[in-house]
Scaffold this active site. Sequence first.
Site, PDB file in Angstrom:
ATOM      1  N   ASP D  16      39.868  20.008  24.125  1.00 25.17           N
ATOM      2  CA  ASP D  16      38.420  20.031  23.950  1.00 25.17           C
ATOM      3  C   ASP D  16      37.773  18.907  24.777  1.00 25.17           C
ATOM      4  OD1 ASP D  16      38.702  17.610  22.544  1.00 25.17           O
ATOM      5  OD2 ASP D  16      38.774  18.600  20.611  1.00 25.17           O
ATOM      6  N   PRO D  58      51.936  37.635   6.269  1.00 27.87           N
ATOM      7  CA  PRO D  58      50.661  36.908   6.263  1.00 27.87           C
ATOM      8  C   PRO D  58      50.728  35.649   5.408  1.00 27.87           C
ATOM      9  CG  PRO D  58      50.516  38.863   4.906  1.00 27.87           C
ATOM     10  CD  PRO D  58      51.836  38.941   5.623  1.00 27.87           C
ATOM     11  N   LYS D  88      59.064  36.509  -3.451  1.00 27.08           N
ATOM     12  CA  LYS D  88      58.290  37.269  -2.471  1.00 27.08           C
ATOM     13  C   LYS D  88      57.621  36.382  -1.424  1.00 27.08           C
ATOM     14  CE  LYS D  88      57.273  40.887  -5.865  1.00 27.08           C
ATOM     15  NZ  LYS D  88      56.220  41.670  -6.569  1.00 27.08           N
TER      16      LYS D  88
END
Lengths: 144, 144, 144, 144
Positions: D16, D58, D88
């Site tokens: 940046d 995800p 999980k």
Amino acid sequence: MFVGRHAIEVGWGDCDPARIVFFPRYFEWFEICTTALFRAAGLPLHAMFAERNMVGIPLLDVGARFHFGSGYGHILEVESRIVEWKAKTFRVEHRFFRDGGLAVEGHEVRVWAVPDPTGEKPMRAAPIPPDVVARFMDQRVESA
Amino acid sequence: MFVGRHAIEVGWGDCDPARIVFFPRYFEWFEICTTALFRAAGLPLHAMFAERNMVGIPLLDVGARFHFGSGYGHILEVESRIVEWKAKTFRVEHRFFRDGGLAVEGHEVRVWAVPDPTGEKPMRAAPIPPDVVARFMDQRVESA
Amino acid sequence: MFVGRHAIEVGWGDCDPARIVFFPRYFEWFEICTTALFRAAGLPLHAMFAERNMVGIPLLDVGARFHFGSGYGHILEVESRIVEWKAKTFRVEHRFFRDGGLAVEGHEVRVWAVPDPTGEKPMRAAPIPPDVVARFMDQRVESA
Amino acid sequence: MFVGRHAIEVGWGDCDPARIVFFPRYFEWFEICTTALFRAAGLPLHAMFAERNMVGIPLLDVGARFHFGSGYGHILEVESRIVEWKAKTFRVEHRFFRDGGLAVEGHEVRVWAVPDPTGEKPMRAAPIPPDVVARFMDQRVESA
């Protein structure tokens, strides 16, 4: 002509809901391939910018043609060449191959930018040093 | 001709160490402006893709010319037009203005893509429906 | 407490092959929402950085929890607050809502950074000016 | 414990105007390092997603702490480990080193996601197969 070669693996985040590369990613890869090309020629950009007091090599013109899409996990083999040197600008061409086929081809016209001595603008174009051009003219060198 | 207008504020993360926009960001903005153009014509893409069982409108060709750079906090006013309709493709042109000057201009050639019924490819080109073209032909409508 | 509000429309290129937002995009939106929060408080960052000779407000710590995914065309309503001010750092919290549900929540700890007078480092932390903090303490003000 | 190692070179477009990495880029690198970690364990994600009919992995939670900044041309050496397996979900930790110092550390909690059989949601969590966990438990294996 000096040819840079760079392999890119398409990541999950590079792809869109159509499961192909979101097209602006190719331009991020153009940047990466041009960086790799200069490094392969013995002129790493980050060092060159510092040593020669450059602002960078911003773009004047860029374009791409997309022949077929690629998706997550695909490997793209890119060939990059500087095909033209002018006084203050140069033209890079990139060709992206996948599985032997030409997937994408594109070009960049970039300008040699140094700080503006008047301070009025953030940068100005400057003549490209001959030793830089010479690095790419040695026919015997090729990037691994 | 139908003209879409969209304002973009240049963010911190859009700019590079030369303090100007990193050029691939403009192509992300092309995508956003084309999305805004279809919405302004009454055809929001996300809904159109679902209703018409489309894969998307991927690119065949794209390009840009950069006349001057812009930096953090600058406001870019973009005009977008579809300047050509072919059977299965269309051409969009974008013009980015800052402080009244033309900073960037570019084009996209996009294809109308639907699922490949054979399942061999992820998508195939299809004829653009006439009602879609008609939406952009109404001279009286202009995006706010 | 001063609350900034900002709406984000999820774009095509923000989504991955699972058809939900690719998670790094949320952090780009954190940046945008923090920028919007300061502007809403009357302190646009790009002007503030220039006027107060700042390098920026880089991050020390950032995190997010994702409660449910969002996809192309969804509208995210973001609430942003500065919940803590320390001598040289501050903590921002963002909450992303979609259809009334809390989709994502996150935080940023940022530092007030000015040029290092010794030139040894690119920046150093500095005390946050009291007038900046005061801008966010006015209970009556709320971003549109 | 299985350790994945991956080197990242900071690009021009990753930085940046403060000349350091724009922080969301680190999260794109988290994704790339997790992808590299699975490949090093013999489970390339793109193939695993296809073979096991998965939607993806995800995120539920992610965070990072930044100890010092890095800039254009810097090489970051990343170590990645899966430090916890639940029924999980699993937790990945990444540590970014530069010049021997710990520059950035972070974590991801990801969920094993398969298509929702009811079609009501885009995906649902599913038990992680024991053979996947076993791949990471072999103490003798280490990524090159």
